[in-house]
Design a protein around this motif. Sequence first.
Motif, PDB file in Angstrom:
ATOM      1  N   ILE A 263       1.084  -0.928   0.166  1.00 14.28           N
ATOM      2  CA  ILE A 263       0.049  -0.297  -0.284  1.00 14.28           C
ATOM      3  C   ILE A 263       0.906   1.183  -0.237  1.00 14.28           C
ATOM      4  O   ILE A 263       1.915   1.391   0.449  1.00 14.28           O
ATOM      5  CB  ILE A 263      -0.406   0.039   1.242  1.00 14.28           C
ATOM      6  CG1 ILE A 263      -2.236  -1.086   1.345  1.00 14.28           C
ATOM      7  CG2 ILE A 263      -1.644   1.186   1.175  1.00 14.28           C
ATOM      8  CD1 ILE A 263      -2.644  -1.716   2.439  1.00 14.28           C
ATOM      9  N   ALA A 264       0.845   2.149  -0.952  1.00 15.02           N
ATOM     10  CA  ALA A 264       1.719   2.912  -1.237  1.00 15.02           C
ATOM     11  C   ALA A 264       0.358   4.848  -1.134  1.00 15.02           C
ATOM     12  O   ALA A 264      -0.174   4.156  -2.060  1.00 15.02           O
ATOM     13  CB  ALA A 264       2.376   3.106  -2.167  1.00 15.02           C
ATOM     14  N   MET A 265       1.403   5.639  -0.598  1.00  7.02           N
ATOM     15  CA  MET A 265       0.270   6.846  -0.706  1.00  7.02           C
ATOM     16  C   MET A 265       0.786   8.401  -0.695  1.00  7.02           C
ATOM     17  O   MET A 265       1.950   8.203   0.074  1.00  7.02           O
ATOM     18  CB  MET A 265      -1.345   6.815  -0.312  1.00  7.02           C
ATOM     19  CG  MET A 265      -0.483   6.553   1.481  1.00  7.02           C
ATOM     20  SD  MET A 265      -2.263   5.956   2.021  1.00  7.02           S
ATOM     21  CE  MET A 265      -1.666   6.928   3.868  1.00  7.02           C
ATOM     22  N   VAL A 266       0.133   9.314  -0.567  1.00  6.71           N
ATOM     23  CA  VAL A 266       0.872  10.096   0.199  1.00  6.71           C
ATOM     24  C   VAL A 266      -0.078  11.368   0.647  1.00  6.71           C
ATOM     25  O   VAL A 266      -0.587  11.537   0.799  1.00  6.71           O
ATOM     26  CB  VAL A 266       1.197  11.587  -1.498  1.00  6.71           C
ATOM     27  CG1 VAL A 266       1.913  12.460  -0.991  1.00  6.71           C
ATOM     28  CG2 VAL A 266       2.552  10.694  -2.133  1.00  6.71           C
ATOM     29  N   PRO A 267       0.392  10.896   2.360  1.00  9.08           N
ATOM     30  CA  PRO A 267      -0.209  11.614   3.197  1.00  9.08           C
ATOM     31  C   PRO A 267      -0.325  12.775   3.600  1.00  9.08           C
ATOM     32  O   PRO A 267       0.560  13.320   2.991  1.00  9.08           O
ATOM     33  CB  PRO A 267      -0.291  10.101   4.224  1.00  9.08           C
ATOM     34  CG  PRO A 267       1.055  10.176   3.992  1.00  9.08           C
ATOM     35  CD  PRO A 267       1.374  10.484   2.819  1.00  9.08           C
ATOM     36  N   ILE A 268      -1.706  12.965   4.225  1.00  9.03           N
ATOM     37  CA  ILE A 268      -1.127  14.631   4.877  1.00  9.03           C
ATOM     38  C   ILE A 268      -0.578  14.659   5.935  1.00  9.03           C
ATOM     39  O   ILE A 268       0.788  15.451   6.166  1.00  9.03           O
ATOM     40  CB  ILE A 268      -2.864  15.399   5.304  1.00  9.03           C
ATOM     41  CG1 ILE A 268      -3.410  15.295   4.088  1.00  9.03           C
ATOM     42  CG2 ILE A 268      -2.886  16.262   6.040  1.00  9.03           C
ATOM     43  CD1 ILE A 268      -5.404  15.767   4.012  1.00  9.03           C
ATOM     44  N   VAL A 269      -0.107  13.369   6.918  1.00 17.78           N
ATOM     45  CA  VAL A 269       0.193  13.431   7.856  1.00 17.78           C
ATOM     46  C   VAL A 269       1.258  12.075   7.835  1.00 17.78           C
ATOM     47  O   VAL A 269      -0.065  11.131   7.414  1.00 17.78           O
ATOM     48  CB  VAL A 269      -0.667  13.209   9.449  1.00 17.78           C
ATOM     49  CG1 VAL A 269       0.252  12.942  10.624  1.00 17.78           C
ATOM     50  CG2 VAL A 269      -1.610  13.738   9.304  1.00 17.78           C
ATOM     51  N   PRO A 270       2.497  12.143   7.371  1.00 22.25           N
ATOM     52  CA  PRO A 270       3.048  11.155   7.421  1.00 22.25           C
ATOM     53  C   PRO A 270       3.684  10.615   8.538  1.00 22.25           C
ATOM     54  O   PRO A 270       4.957  10.782   8.662  1.00 22.25           O
ATOM     55  CB  PRO A 270       4.474  12.077   6.943  1.00 22.25           C
ATOM     56  CG  PRO A 270       4.593  13.269   7.373  1.00 22.25           C
ATOM     57  CD  PRO A 270       2.774  13.707   7.759  1.00 22.25           C
ATOM     58  N   ASN A 271       2.756  10.210   9.128  1.00 27.92           N
ATOM     59  CA  ASN A 271       3.161   9.102  10.161  1.00 27.92           C
ATOM     60  C   ASN A 271       3.625   7.727   9.973  1.00 27.92           C
ATOM     61  O   ASN A 271       2.116   7.380   9.910  1.00 27.92           O
ATOM     62  CB  ASN A 271       2.353   9.451  11.521  1.00 27.92           C
ATOM     63  CG  ASN A 271       2.895   9.061  12.559  1.00 27.92           C
ATOM     64  OD1 ASN A 271       3.820   7.298  13.093  1.00 27.92           O
ATOM     65  ND2 ASN A 271       2.565   9.372  13.785  1.00 27.92           N
ATOM     66  N   ILE A 272       4.276   7.185   9.580  1.00 30.81           N
ATOM     67  CA  ILE A 272       4.428   5.432   9.224  1.00 30.81           C
ATOM     68  C   ILE A 272       4.313   4.994  10.365  1.00 30.81           C
ATOM     69  O   ILE A 272       3.805   3.716   9.701  1.00 30.81           O
ATOM     70  CB  ILE A 272       6.188   5.366   8.997  1.00 30.81           C
ATOM     71  CG1 ILE A 272       6.125   4.067   8.282  1.00 30.81           C
ATOM     72  CG2 ILE A 272       6.751   5.524  10.236  1.00 30.81           C
ATOM     73  CD1 ILE A 272       5.185   3.752   6.948  1.00 30.81           C
ATOM     74  N   ASP A 273       4.048   5.079  11.501  1.00 32.49           N
ATOM     75  CA  ASP A 273       3.874   4.285  12.703  1.00 32.49           C
ATOM     76  C   ASP A 273       2.889   4.322  12.822  1.00 32.49           C
ATOM     77  O   ASP A 273       1.777   2.947  13.208  1.00 32.49           O
ATOM     78  CB  ASP A 273       4.342   4.806  13.817  1.00 32.49           C
ATOM     79  CG  ASP A 273       5.870   4.546  13.891  1.00 32.49           C
ATOM     80  OD1 ASP A 273       6.244   3.778  13.793  1.00 32.49           O
ATOM     81  OD2 ASP A 273       6.519   5.729  15.131  1.00 32.49           O
TER      82      ASP A 273
END
Lengths: 303, 69
Positions: A263-273
């Motif tokens: 699953i790949a995306m460009v999120p608004i909040v880049p929080n990988i955890d």
Amino acid sequence: MSSEIISNENLVIIVTAIIVGTIARLTTIKADIRQYPSYPNGYMINLFTGFIASALGAVAIPALMAKDFVAVTFLTIAIQQFRDVRKSEKESLKELEKTEYTFRGDAYIDGISKTFEARNYISLIVSLFTAITMRIVSSDVQLINIISGAIAGFITLYLLKRFSKGKMIGDIAQVYQGKIEIRDSDLYVDGMYVTNLLGSEHASELFEREGLAVVIKPNEDRFSITLDNYGQRQAALFEATRALGLKRYHFIRKDFEKRRIVIAMVPIVPNIDRFIDVVKQTPLLESTKKSQDVLDTNMAGRK
Amino acid sequence: MPRNIEGKYQYDIVAIVTQNKDRILGGRQLTLLAQNEEEQKAMAEEVALTMKASVVKVKFGDYFVIRML
């Protein structure tokens, strides 16, 4: 005149059973990171339908005791009412589909609405068992009746909750961060081709700078049957985009050779955890469960 | 590739940006002829931004601007 008024004993049974049944519904409403039902109106609606369900369960025993066997048939009304709960949840969620970052998908909506229906049955059964226990105990001291009824109700609630508790993606798969790589206009995650939609410099720079990806690797090969299901993957993507927001681009890709899902995306909040957590906590949908291990309930404890 | 709300893959080719005029054969999409690769990239990006679409660079050098329906 006094025979037409409900007896004090029955009133205590009904009120106690309704309270315990409503508490049962209250404890089964989860407003967690998945944020459904929405607080406070969704919460209120579900609590009230739980109250109605427990009222139906509570009055069944006093009705039987009064030899009013026909009155018990109103339990069929309860079934109809709960079906309507499922139907209205389904309609409501389907109407919201176009307003979300990504859509939930029919499989996830079906699972959510079934859960809502089932939780009303939990309220009904809990209040029914509370009332039965109070009637069996029938002590002269009302407090003893109330306590024993409440204990029986909460034990029933505990057992039903364990029985109906489903599994999550994290129970059958490893979820970890994937390494994003862009070759020309192609996106690769952990060496796996995902898409060629990053043809513009703006897109590739954005993804390189802010993109996040997770890889789902089933613990055993046969779990791929569940995880590869389109509805299941869509549910995981939906939960991820709802938790992190979505700035642009979202992709899901299957790798049949190594049995992985990306699953790949460009999120608004880049929080990988948070991304990893929310994918792990995505429920396994009833409609996608094909393996016996996954179908097992948690009645005897979570594996 | 993402699917639409009905679970289907439905794409629309909004534009093709090429440097080879022999490839301009008509069709429903807009086809643009660029003088060099810089211009080709810029054209594709402009159209994509305007139409809220994505750009795909195909192996033989052309740029496709595609949008999911």
